[in-house]
Design a protein around this motif. Structure first.
Motif, PDB file in Angstrom:
ATOM      1  N   ARG A  92       0.829  -1.214   0.000  1.00  0.00           N
ATOM      2  CA  ARG A  92       0.000   0.000   0.000  1.00  0.00           C
ATOM      3  C   ARG A  92       0.862   1.262   0.000  1.00  0.00           C
ATOM      4  O   ARG A  92       0.459   2.305  -0.529  1.00  0.00           O
ATOM      5  N   LYS A  93       2.052   1.172   0.583  1.00  0.00           N
ATOM      6  CA  LYS A  93       2.978   2.310   0.608  1.00  0.00           C
ATOM      7  C   LYS A  93       3.368   2.737  -0.803  1.00  0.00           C
ATOM      8  O   LYS A  93       3.443   3.940  -1.111  1.00  0.00           O
ATOM      9  N   VAL A  94       3.629   1.755  -1.703  1.00  0.00           N
ATOM     10  CA  VAL A  94       4.109   2.113  -3.043  1.00  0.00           C
ATOM     11  C   VAL A  94       2.990   2.626  -3.949  1.00  0.00           C
ATOM     12  O   VAL A  94       3.259   3.107  -5.054  1.00  0.00           O
ATOM     13  N   ASP A  95       1.751   2.550  -3.480  1.00  0.00           N
ATOM     14  CA  ASP A  95       0.638   3.125  -4.243  1.00  0.00           C
ATOM     15  C   ASP A  95       0.613   4.622  -3.951  1.00  0.00           C
ATOM     16  O   ASP A  95      -0.262   5.136  -3.267  1.00  0.00           O
ATOM     17  N   TYR A  96       1.611   5.311  -4.509  1.00  0.00           N
ATOM     18  CA  TYR A  96       1.885   6.699  -4.156  1.00  0.00           C
ATOM     19  C   TYR A  96       2.106   7.506  -5.428  1.00  0.00           C
ATOM     20  O   TYR A  96       2.740   7.017  -6.374  1.00  0.00           O
ATOM     21  N   ASN A  97       1.586   8.713  -5.458  1.00  0.00           N
ATOM     22  CA  ASN A  97       1.760   9.577  -6.625  1.00  0.00           C
ATOM     23  C   ASN A  97       2.828  10.627  -6.364  1.00  0.00           C
ATOM     24  O   ASN A  97       2.766  11.363  -5.375  1.00  0.00           O
ATOM     25  N   PHE A  98       3.802  10.689  -7.291  1.00  0.00           N
ATOM     26  CA  PHE A  98       4.897  11.644  -7.169  1.00  0.00           C
ATOM     27  C   PHE A  98       4.687  12.872  -8.057  1.00  0.00           C
ATOM     28  O   PHE A  98       5.562  13.709  -8.191  1.00  0.00           O
ATOM     29  N   ASP A  99       3.533  12.956  -8.697  1.00  0.00           N
ATOM     30  CA  ASP A  99       3.202  14.115  -9.530  1.00  0.00           C
ATOM     31  C   ASP A  99       4.218  14.336 -10.646  1.00  0.00           C
ATOM     32  O   ASP A  99       4.748  15.434 -10.840  1.00  0.00           O
ATOM     33  N   GLY A 100       4.489  13.294 -11.388  1.00  0.00           N
ATOM     34  CA  GLY A 100       5.412  13.390 -12.518  1.00  0.00           C
ATOM     35  C   GLY A 100       5.157  12.247 -13.474  1.00  0.00           C
ATOM     36  O   GLY A 100       4.197  11.483 -13.331  1.00  0.00           O
ATOM     37  N   SER A 101       6.026  12.093 -14.464  1.00  0.00           N
ATOM     38  CA  SER A 101       5.832  11.045 -15.463  1.00  0.00           C
ATOM     39  C   SER A 101       5.923   9.650 -14.862  1.00  0.00           C
ATOM     40  O   SER A 101       5.359   8.698 -15.412  1.00  0.00           O
ATOM     41  N   VAL A 102       6.617   9.526 -13.701  1.00  0.00           N
ATOM     42  CA  VAL A 102       6.719   8.209 -13.071  1.00  0.00           C
ATOM     43  C   VAL A 102       5.365   7.698 -12.593  1.00  0.00           C
ATOM     44  O   VAL A 102       5.220   6.513 -12.275  1.00  0.00           O
ATOM     45  N   ASP A 103       4.378   8.603 -12.521  1.00  0.00           N
ATOM     46  CA  ASP A 103       3.032   8.185 -12.142  1.00  0.00           C
ATOM     47  C   ASP A 103       2.257   7.628 -13.327  1.00  0.00           C
ATOM     48  O   ASP A 103       1.108   7.194 -13.177  1.00  0.00           O
ATOM     49  N   HIS A 104       2.903   7.633 -14.502  1.00  0.00           N
ATOM     50  CA  HIS A 104       2.202   7.205 -15.713  1.00  0.00           C
ATOM     51  C   HIS A 104       3.014   6.263 -16.597  1.00  0.00           C
ATOM     52  O   HIS A 104       2.460   5.664 -17.511  1.00  0.00           O
ATOM     53  N   ASN A 105       4.299   6.103 -16.328  1.00  0.00           N
ATOM     54  CA  ASN A 105       5.132   5.276 -17.209  1.00  0.00           C
ATOM     55  C   ASN A 105       5.383   3.898 -16.607  1.00  0.00           C
ATOM     56  O   ASN A 105       4.605   3.419 -15.781  1.00  0.00           O
ATOM     57  N   ASN A 106       6.470   3.268 -17.006  1.00  0.00           N
ATOM     58  CA  ASN A 106       6.753   1.905 -16.551  1.00  0.00           C
ATOM     59  C   ASN A 106       6.854   1.791 -15.033  1.00  0.00           C
ATOM     60  O   ASN A 106       6.615   0.713 -14.485  1.00  0.00           O
ATOM     61  N   HIS A 107       7.218   2.867 -14.343  1.00  0.00           N
ATOM     62  CA  HIS A 107       7.237   2.841 -12.869  1.00  0.00           C
ATOM     63  C   HIS A 107       5.838   2.517 -12.338  1.00  0.00           C
ATOM     64  O   HIS A 107       5.670   1.713 -11.428  1.00  0.00           O
ATOM     65  N   ARG A 108       4.835   3.175 -12.917  1.00  0.00           N
ATOM     66  CA  ARG A 108       3.461   2.963 -12.459  1.00  0.00           C
ATOM     67  C   ARG A 108       2.959   1.585 -12.886  1.00  0.00           C
ATOM     68  O   ARG A 108       2.186   0.950 -12.157  1.00  0.00           O
ATOM     69  N   TYR A 109       3.394   1.127 -14.053  1.00  0.00           N
ATOM     70  CA  TYR A 109       2.974  -0.209 -14.493  1.00  0.00           C
ATOM     71  C   TYR A 109       3.453  -1.250 -13.490  1.00  0.00           C
ATOM     72  O   TYR A 109       2.718  -2.187 -13.142  1.00  0.00           O
ATOM     73  N   LEU A 110       4.712  -1.090 -13.048  1.00  0.00           N
ATOM     74  CA  LEU A 110       5.258  -2.014 -12.055  1.00  0.00           C
ATOM     75  C   LEU A 110       4.462  -1.915 -10.754  1.00  0.00           C
ATOM     76  O   LEU A 110       4.132  -2.933 -10.141  1.00  0.00           O
ATOM     77  N   THR A 111       4.152  -0.686 -10.342  1.00  0.00           N
ATOM     78  CA  THR A 111       3.352  -0.496  -9.135  1.00  0.00           C
ATOM     79  C   THR A 111       2.061  -1.288  -9.198  1.00  0.00           C
ATOM     80  O   THR A 111       1.717  -2.046  -8.275  1.00  0.00           O
ATOM     81  N   ASP A 112       1.338  -1.110 -10.290  1.00  0.00           N
ATOM     82  CA  ASP A 112       0.017  -1.742 -10.371  1.00  0.00           C
ATOM     83  C   ASP A 112       0.097  -3.245 -10.579  1.00  0.00           C
ATOM     84  O   ASP A 112      -0.841  -3.964 -10.231  1.00  0.00           O
ATOM     85  N   SER A 113       1.209  -3.737 -11.123  1.00  0.00           N
ATOM     86  CA  SER A 113       1.372  -5.189 -11.187  1.00  0.00           C
ATOM     87  C   SER A 113       1.548  -5.751  -9.777  1.00  0.00           C
ATOM     88  O   SER A 113       1.050  -6.834  -9.458  1.00  0.00           O
ATOM     89  N   VAL A 114       2.253  -4.999  -8.914  1.00  0.00           N
ATOM     90  CA  VAL A 114       2.431  -5.412  -7.514  1.00  0.00           C
ATOM     91  C   VAL A 114       1.098  -5.364  -6.770  1.00  0.00           C
ATOM     92  O   VAL A 114       0.729  -6.310  -6.059  1.00  0.00           O
ATOM     93  N   LEU A 115       0.366  -4.259  -6.938  1.00  0.00           N
ATOM     94  CA  LEU A 115      -0.932  -4.121  -6.258  1.00  0.00           C
ATOM     95  C   LEU A 115      -1.887  -5.223  -6.706  1.00  0.00           C
ATOM     96  O   LEU A 115      -2.601  -5.819  -5.885  1.00  0.00           O
ATOM     97  N   MET A 116      -1.905  -5.484  -8.000  1.00  0.00           N
ATOM     98  CA  MET A 116      -2.806  -6.497  -8.547  1.00  0.00           C
ATOM     99  C   MET A 116      -2.442  -7.895  -8.039  1.00  0.00           C
ATOM    100  O   MET A 116      -3.322  -8.697  -7.691  1.00  0.00           O
ATOM    101  N   ALA A 117      -1.132  -8.175  -7.976  1.00  0.00           N
ATOM    102  CA  ALA A 117      -0.684  -9.475  -7.488  1.00  0.00           C
ATOM    103  C   ALA A 117      -1.087  -9.683  -6.031  1.00  0.00           C
ATOM    104  O   ALA A 117      -1.613 -10.738  -5.656  1.00  0.00           O
TER     105      ALA A 117
END
Length: 366
Positions: free
Chosen positions: A165-190
């Motif tokens: 839940r900690k990594v479900d965090y928005n940094f207000d930049g492109s990392v909230d929309h690129n491969n960083h976020r894809y990795l985040t949501d793969s973790v959350l989904m898993a």
């Protein structure tokens, strides 16, 4: 009598369907895979699960209290040994090595009780490193759940859950929309799939749709292809997270591989990446933006290092094991299968954090 029988059958089907939808699974069906690996037809895959020996020193790995942001381009790698141990032990446990299952249990309990990673800096690079560690941790936990008692399960889950839940965090930049976020949501989904948390699980489904909707008509991803020499590197990384999300969804009977958003599907993104690997000039117009390109500043020199096993044992094409094992006959999958047979299969086992661990063991076929 017929009406009563019909009602009972309908009721059983309804209950069975409901259970299938909420049954905790994870990135894959662990018990089904255990059974498959015990069959003669999977002898070579089982050998790949066991090909890397268990290292006794892993039990002495000191818990890392937090990951940190790094200066310049790069990621905190202090947890690499821990991640490697978890990935290797999970694969061995999946293949029936009880000593490895016990070792993985003890490792996770030790790090759980120490509350490892809880002090990770709230910086996108540090969180990125944490996400890389979390995905194999979630997979490892799912593999050994059956051998845990209630208290052990509570201890480990109570450690993993707040980190996820900690990594479900928005940094207000492109990392909230690129491969960083894809990795985040793969973790959350898993983790959502493992624990039955539908809210977390849905984040992966939503992200998958967003990725497709944001892709260009040719299948390229704007925030990845602008990365200069590493444009294809990050296209591949995005496909890895997309594959994990698609495999998680498959455990609930949802076909994300076949999902189409505005004419874009997984195959279109895959096809573009394969086109770029074959003819790198395809990506140059986008790569010329040269946004954070990594070590190579010349965008005309694409970094295709992900096609080979890394010196630390990881292989960034590990996700291909899942795709080529699917009974899919589209052109993109056939092309990937040809690449796999020609250049990747000999590097087995293919292991990578972005794929959750030993992908050969998890998905591979002989």
């Amino acid at each position: 009598m017929k009406r009563i029988l019909a009602f009972l059958i309908l009721n059983l089907l309804t209950v069975g369907s409901s259970y299938a939808q909420v049954k905790p699974a994870g990135v894959f069906d662990v018990e089904q895979r255990r059974i498959a690996l015990s069959q003669p037809a999977f002898a070579s895959i089982r050998a790949a699960c066991l090909s890397i020996p268990r290292d006794a020193s892993w039990s002495s790995l000191k818990p890392i209290m937090g990951l940190k942001a790094t200066e310049g381009y790069g990621t905190d790698g202090t947890a690499n040994d821990y991640a490697w141990a978890v990935m290797v032990l999970a694969g061995r446990a999946l293949a029936g090595d009880m000593a490895s299952e016990t070792a993985l249990r003890d490792l996770l309990l030790t790090w759980s009780k120490a509350n490892a990673f809880a002090q990770t800096e709230v910086e996108n690079d540090a969180y990125y490193a944490l996400k890389r560690v979390l995905l194999p941790t979630v997979v490892g936990y799912s593999v050994i759940q059956r051998s845990l008692d209630d208290e052990q399960r509570r201890i480990i889950a109570s450690w993993i859950d707040p980190l996820v839940r900690k990594v479900d965090y928005n940094f207000d930049g492109s990392v909230d929309h690129n491969n960083h976020r894809y990795l985040t949501d793969s973790v959350l989904m898993a983790w959502g799939a493992v624990t039955g948390d539908d809210h977390l699980y849905a984040k992966g489904i939503d992200r998958y749709r967003t990725i497709l909707s944001e892709a260009r008509a040719d299948g390229s991803l704007p925030l990845e292809t602008r990365r200069g020499a590493r444009a294809l590197w990050y296209m591949r990384q995005s496909l890895s997270s997309m594959t994990v999300m698609a495999e998680i969804a498959a455990t609930r009977g949802t076909d994300l591989y076949g999902l189409n958003e505005g004419g874009i599907s997984f195959d279109r993104v895959l096809s573009y990446t394969l086109n770029g690997i074959t003819e790198p000039h395809v990506v140059l117009a986008y790569a010329a933006e040269n946004y954070i390109p990594g070590g190579e500043s010349d965008f005309r020199k694409p970094d295709l290092g992900f096609l080979s096993k890394r010196s630390h044992g990881r292989h960034y094409m590990a996700w291909t094991e899942a795709v080529v094992s699917r009974d899919r006959t589209g052109l993109a999958t056939r092309r990937l299968r040809n690449l796999f047979m020609r250049s990747l299969k000999n590097d087995r086992p293919l292991i990578d954090e972005f794929a959750g661990g030993n992908a050969t063991c998890i998905w591979g076929r002989g």
